[in-house]
Scaffold this motif. Sequence first.
Motif, PDB file in Angstrom:
ATOM      1  N   ILE A  83      -6.842   4.316   2.017  1.00  0.00           N
ATOM      2  CA  ILE A  83      -5.431   4.011   1.769  1.00  0.00           C
ATOM      3  C   ILE A  83      -5.276   2.899   0.731  1.00  0.00           C
ATOM      4  O   ILE A  83      -4.226   2.777   0.118  1.00  0.00           O
ATOM      5  CB  ILE A  83      -4.680   3.624   3.067  1.00  0.00           C
ATOM      6  N   ALA A  84      -6.313   2.104   0.535  1.00  0.00           N
ATOM      7  CA  ALA A  84      -6.220   1.021  -0.445  1.00  0.00           C
ATOM      8  C   ALA A  84      -6.792   1.423  -1.801  1.00  0.00           C
ATOM      9  O   ALA A  84      -6.963   0.578  -2.678  1.00  0.00           O
ATOM     10  CB  ALA A  84      -6.924  -0.224   0.066  1.00  0.00           C
ATOM     11  N   LEU A 109       2.265   1.824  -3.532  1.00  0.00           N
ATOM     12  CA  LEU A 109       1.207   2.193  -4.487  1.00  0.00           C
ATOM     13  C   LEU A 109       0.715   3.622  -4.257  1.00  0.00           C
ATOM     14  O   LEU A 109       0.213   4.265  -5.174  1.00  0.00           O
ATOM     15  CB  LEU A 109       0.030   1.224  -4.364  1.00  0.00           C
ATOM     16  N   ASN A 110       0.850   4.116  -3.040  1.00  0.00           N
ATOM     17  CA  ASN A 110       0.378   5.469  -2.743  1.00  0.00           C
ATOM     18  C   ASN A 110       1.429   6.534  -3.028  1.00  0.00           C
ATOM     19  O   ASN A 110       1.137   7.723  -2.908  1.00  0.00           O
ATOM     20  CB  ASN A 110      -0.073   5.569  -1.281  1.00  0.00           C
ATOM     21  N   LYS A 166     -18.608  -6.507  -3.702  1.00  0.00           N
ATOM     22  CA  LYS A 166     -17.498  -5.540  -3.625  1.00  0.00           C
ATOM     23  C   LYS A 166     -17.375  -4.964  -2.221  1.00  0.00           C
ATOM     24  O   LYS A 166     -16.286  -4.889  -1.651  1.00  0.00           O
ATOM     25  CB  LYS A 166     -17.707  -4.406  -4.636  1.00  0.00           C
ATOM     26  N   ILE A 188       0.437  -3.872 -10.807  1.00  0.00           N
ATOM     27  CA  ILE A 188      -0.948  -4.135 -10.408  1.00  0.00           C
ATOM     28  C   ILE A 188      -1.821  -4.298 -11.643  1.00  0.00           C
ATOM     29  O   ILE A 188      -2.648  -5.214 -11.735  1.00  0.00           O
ATOM     30  CB  ILE A 188      -1.489  -2.981  -9.541  1.00  0.00           C
ATOM     31  N   LEU A 189      -1.640  -3.402 -12.611  1.00  0.00           N
ATOM     32  CA  LEU A 189      -2.448  -3.450 -13.835  1.00  0.00           C
ATOM     33  C   LEU A 189      -2.257  -4.775 -14.563  1.00  0.00           C
ATOM     34  O   LEU A 189      -3.209  -5.338 -15.111  1.00  0.00           O
ATOM     35  CB  LEU A 189      -2.078  -2.290 -14.758  1.00  0.00           C
ATOM     36  N   ILE A 238     -14.216  -5.830   0.603  1.00  0.00           N
ATOM     37  CA  ILE A 238     -13.423  -4.695   1.112  1.00  0.00           C
ATOM     38  C   ILE A 238     -13.554  -4.588   2.629  1.00  0.00           C
ATOM     39  O   ILE A 238     -12.573  -4.371   3.332  1.00  0.00           O
ATOM     40  CB  ILE A 238     -13.858  -3.377   0.438  1.00  0.00           C
ATOM     41  N   LEU A 261       0.827  -1.209   0.000  1.00  0.00           N
ATOM     42  CA  LEU A 261       0.000   0.000   0.000  1.00  0.00           C
ATOM     43  C   LEU A 261       0.861   1.258   0.000  1.00  0.00           C
ATOM     44  O   LEU A 261       0.540   2.238  -0.681  1.00  0.00           O
ATOM     45  CB  LEU A 261      -0.935  -0.008   1.214  1.00  0.00           C
ATOM     46  N   PRO A 305      -8.403  -0.308  -9.411  1.00  0.00           N
ATOM     47  CA  PRO A 305      -8.179  -1.215 -10.550  1.00  0.00           C
ATOM     48  C   PRO A 305      -8.755  -2.615 -10.340  1.00  0.00           C
ATOM     49  O   PRO A 305      -9.381  -3.153 -11.253  1.00  0.00           O
ATOM     50  CB  PRO A 305      -6.644  -1.274 -10.661  1.00  0.00           C
ATOM     51  N   VAL A 306      -8.571  -3.208  -9.147  1.00  0.00           N
ATOM     52  CA  VAL A 306      -8.921  -4.620  -8.962  1.00  0.00           C
ATOM     53  C   VAL A 306     -10.428  -4.808  -8.747  1.00  0.00           C
ATOM     54  O   VAL A 306     -11.026  -5.732  -9.287  1.00  0.00           O
ATOM     55  CB  VAL A 306      -8.128  -5.229  -7.787  1.00  0.00           C
ATOM     56  N   VAL A 307     -11.038  -3.927  -7.951  1.00  0.00           N
ATOM     57  CA  VAL A 307     -12.453  -4.119  -7.625  1.00  0.00           C
ATOM     58  C   VAL A 307     -13.363  -3.374  -8.599  1.00  0.00           C
ATOM     59  O   VAL A 307     -14.429  -3.858  -8.956  1.00  0.00           O
ATOM     60  CB  VAL A 307     -12.745  -3.675  -6.168  1.00  0.00           C
ATOM     61  N   PHE A 308     -12.920  -2.190  -9.026  1.00  0.00           N
ATOM     62  CA  PHE A 308     -13.802  -1.371  -9.871  1.00  0.00           C
ATOM     63  C   PHE A 308     -13.289  -1.228 -11.304  1.00  0.00           C
ATOM     64  O   PHE A 308     -13.685  -0.289 -12.013  1.00  0.00           O
ATOM     65  CB  PHE A 308     -14.010  -0.005  -9.233  1.00  0.00           C
ATOM     66  N   TYR A 337     -18.636   4.656  -4.687  1.00  0.00           N
ATOM     67  CA  TYR A 337     -18.493   3.750  -3.544  1.00  0.00           C
ATOM     68  C   TYR A 337     -18.149   4.534  -2.284  1.00  0.00           C
ATOM     69  O   TYR A 337     -18.742   4.321  -1.219  1.00  0.00           O
ATOM     70  CB  TYR A 337     -17.403   2.719  -3.857  1.00  0.00           C
ATOM     71  N   VAL A 379      -5.784 -10.531 -10.913  1.00  0.00           N
ATOM     72  CA  VAL A 379      -6.679 -10.712  -9.774  1.00  0.00           C
ATOM     73  C   VAL A 379      -7.991  -9.990 -10.054  1.00  0.00           C
ATOM     74  O   VAL A 379      -8.010  -8.837 -10.448  1.00  0.00           O
ATOM     75  CB  VAL A 379      -6.053 -10.134  -8.482  1.00  0.00           C
ATOM     76  N   ASN A 380      -9.109 -10.694  -9.848  1.00  0.00           N
ATOM     77  CA  ASN A 380     -10.401 -10.028  -9.977  1.00  0.00           C
ATOM     78  C   ASN A 380     -11.425 -10.723  -9.108  1.00  0.00           C
ATOM     79  O   ASN A 380     -11.236 -11.858  -8.683  1.00  0.00           O
ATOM     80  CB  ASN A 380     -10.867  -9.972 -11.431  1.00  0.00           C
ATOM     81  N   ILE A 381     -12.524 -10.020  -8.844  1.00  0.00           N
ATOM     82  CA  ILE A 381     -13.471 -10.529  -7.852  1.00  0.00           C
ATOM     83  C   ILE A 381     -14.702 -11.171  -8.484  1.00  0.00           C
ATOM     84  O   ILE A 381     -15.688 -11.430  -7.802  1.00  0.00           O
ATOM     85  CB  ILE A 381     -13.910  -9.408  -6.900  1.00  0.00           C
ATOM     86  N   PRO A 387      -5.486   2.765  -4.462  1.00  0.00           N
ATOM     87  CA  PRO A 387      -4.735   2.374  -5.667  1.00  0.00           C
ATOM     88  C   PRO A 387      -4.869   0.899  -6.007  1.00  0.00           C
ATOM     89  O   PRO A 387      -4.444   0.490  -7.085  1.00  0.00           O
ATOM     90  CB  PRO A 387      -3.278   2.691  -5.296  1.00  0.00           C
ATOM     91  N   ILE A 388      -5.437   0.110  -5.101  1.00  0.00           N
ATOM     92  CA  ILE A 388      -5.619  -1.298  -5.420  1.00  0.00           C
ATOM     93  C   ILE A 388      -7.103  -1.616  -5.602  1.00  0.00           C
ATOM     94  O   ILE A 388      -7.475  -2.478  -6.394  1.00  0.00           O
ATOM     95  CB  ILE A 388      -4.975  -2.172  -4.316  1.00  0.00           C
ATOM     96  N   ILE A 389      -7.965  -0.877  -4.883  1.00  0.00           N
ATOM     97  CA  ILE A 389      -9.407  -1.090  -5.012  1.00  0.00           C
ATOM     98  C   ILE A 389      -9.898  -0.611  -6.373  1.00  0.00           C
ATOM     99  O   ILE A 389     -10.674  -1.298  -7.045  1.00  0.00           O
ATOM    100  CB  ILE A 389     -10.167  -0.356  -3.889  1.00  0.00           C
ATOM    101  N   ASN A 439     -10.762  -0.072 -12.730  1.00  0.00           N
ATOM    102  CA  ASN A 439     -10.194   1.230 -13.086  1.00  0.00           C
ATOM    103  C   ASN A 439     -11.231   2.303 -13.393  1.00  0.00           C
ATOM    104  O   ASN A 439     -10.889   3.338 -13.974  1.00  0.00           O
ATOM    105  CB  ASN A 439      -9.243   1.090 -14.276  1.00  0.00           C
TER     106      ASN A 439
END
Lengths: 205, 205
Positions: B167-168, A110-111, A152, A122-123, A156, A107, B174-177, B187, A127-129, B170-172, B179
């Motif tokens: 804080i997450a 990435l920030n 979702k 990451i791109l 989270i 984290l 792309p991975v959850v939504f 959300y 990984v996907n849900i 940058p990962i939420i 991009n």
Amino acid sequence: MSDKEKINTEEKILDAAKEVFTEEGKAGAKMQMIADRAGINKSLLHYYYRSKDKLFAAVFKFAFGKMASKIFTIFKSDDDFFTQLERFVENYLSILLKNPFIPMFILGELNKKHNNIAAELILKSDVNIDSFADIVQKEIQKGTIKKDIQAKNLIINILALCIFPVIAKPIIEPVVFNNKTDAYKNYIKNRKDEIVEIVYNMIKV
Amino acid sequence: MSDKEKINTEEKILDAAKEVFTEEGKAGAKMQMIADRAGINKSLLHYYYRSKDKLFAAVFKFAFGKMASKIFTIFKSDDDFFTQLERFVENYLSILLKNPFIPMFILGELNKKHNNIAAELILKSDVNIDSFADIVQKEIQKGTIKKDIQAKNLIINILALCIFPVIAKPIIEPVVFNNKTDAYKNYIKNRKDEIVEIVYNMIKV
DNA sequence: GTCTATAAATTGATAGAC
DNA sequence: GTCTATCAATTTATAGAC
């Protein structure tokens, strides 16, 4: 792999790099620290990995895989949904406690404003849900969980409840537990049951 | 304070330092970046703040105060407990969204192995959860919330649900939504109601 | 493959003119 | 107070011997 002398140099470097990068961050990690920790010369780092960026990429890829790849595998078992959730929380907390610095490392990098390397990796990850969303949808149709549960949100929330207490340890231990290490350890030990109950109350009809 | 030319140099430096330190971390932040962002010469940084460590300490102190000092003030109002909780979540999310890099900055620095400065500043801070624990205890005696609710668990869970999605990001995103920036923003917009409902289900009798 | 030596660039900090 | 010039230390990376 009890005898560390037996593993080859490339592996020794990567192990050392994992430690130093996750403890100090990319900018804070120095090639000299990594060489020292690996018990070899600094030049050898560049012989195996051409630059600090390349070594960082290897470590970040490993770290992200460690925390992300196995997230949804548990939901492929034959157990009922609530049991799957419980086993997931148990399993994920176990991984977290064995690798307490990794989530913060991922984290944190990435920030950073100017870190394209981590964001690019990451791109590229797959990984996907989607599969988890399917399972949630089926449970809704079966009537076992609330109608308005969104996959979702659910995932989270669970990850938040698992990860935050670990990455916030340096602030929870002094501020919440008056610097009593045992009190924090005990809190973490009971964390699984606490999270499972919260999730149960979140989704039960 | 619309005209930035009017504020004095010391203030300009601190503002620039807040930005750069929180965006890049202590090790990643460079004095030259801060000077550039403040629109002044690098030497002036050392004239006002003698060293990078001193400047970092000033920024960290400000950042920690921003996120920690006002945590428990809301629970001194005359509202009922559930309303207080709701207002707290609303207020804290608002601070978070105005300062999205601060929580990551604080946690990141505190998790660094060799950063005594940040850890020392936490020890000196007088933030504690005693008043909040008293309120929770009174609610239990009144019978308005579950008997086995622990204040320590409750506040950590609430903070986890507030802070982690920020804080997450940058990962939420792309991975959850996938991009989709709008999906993430939406959300977050609905986050307050989501958290309040979870907390309600956690504590209600 | 592994090392020593060193280059080349970056960066925190200071001296001194104005 | 603010700037230019510069130092001293750090740090990534390379050259070349063995």
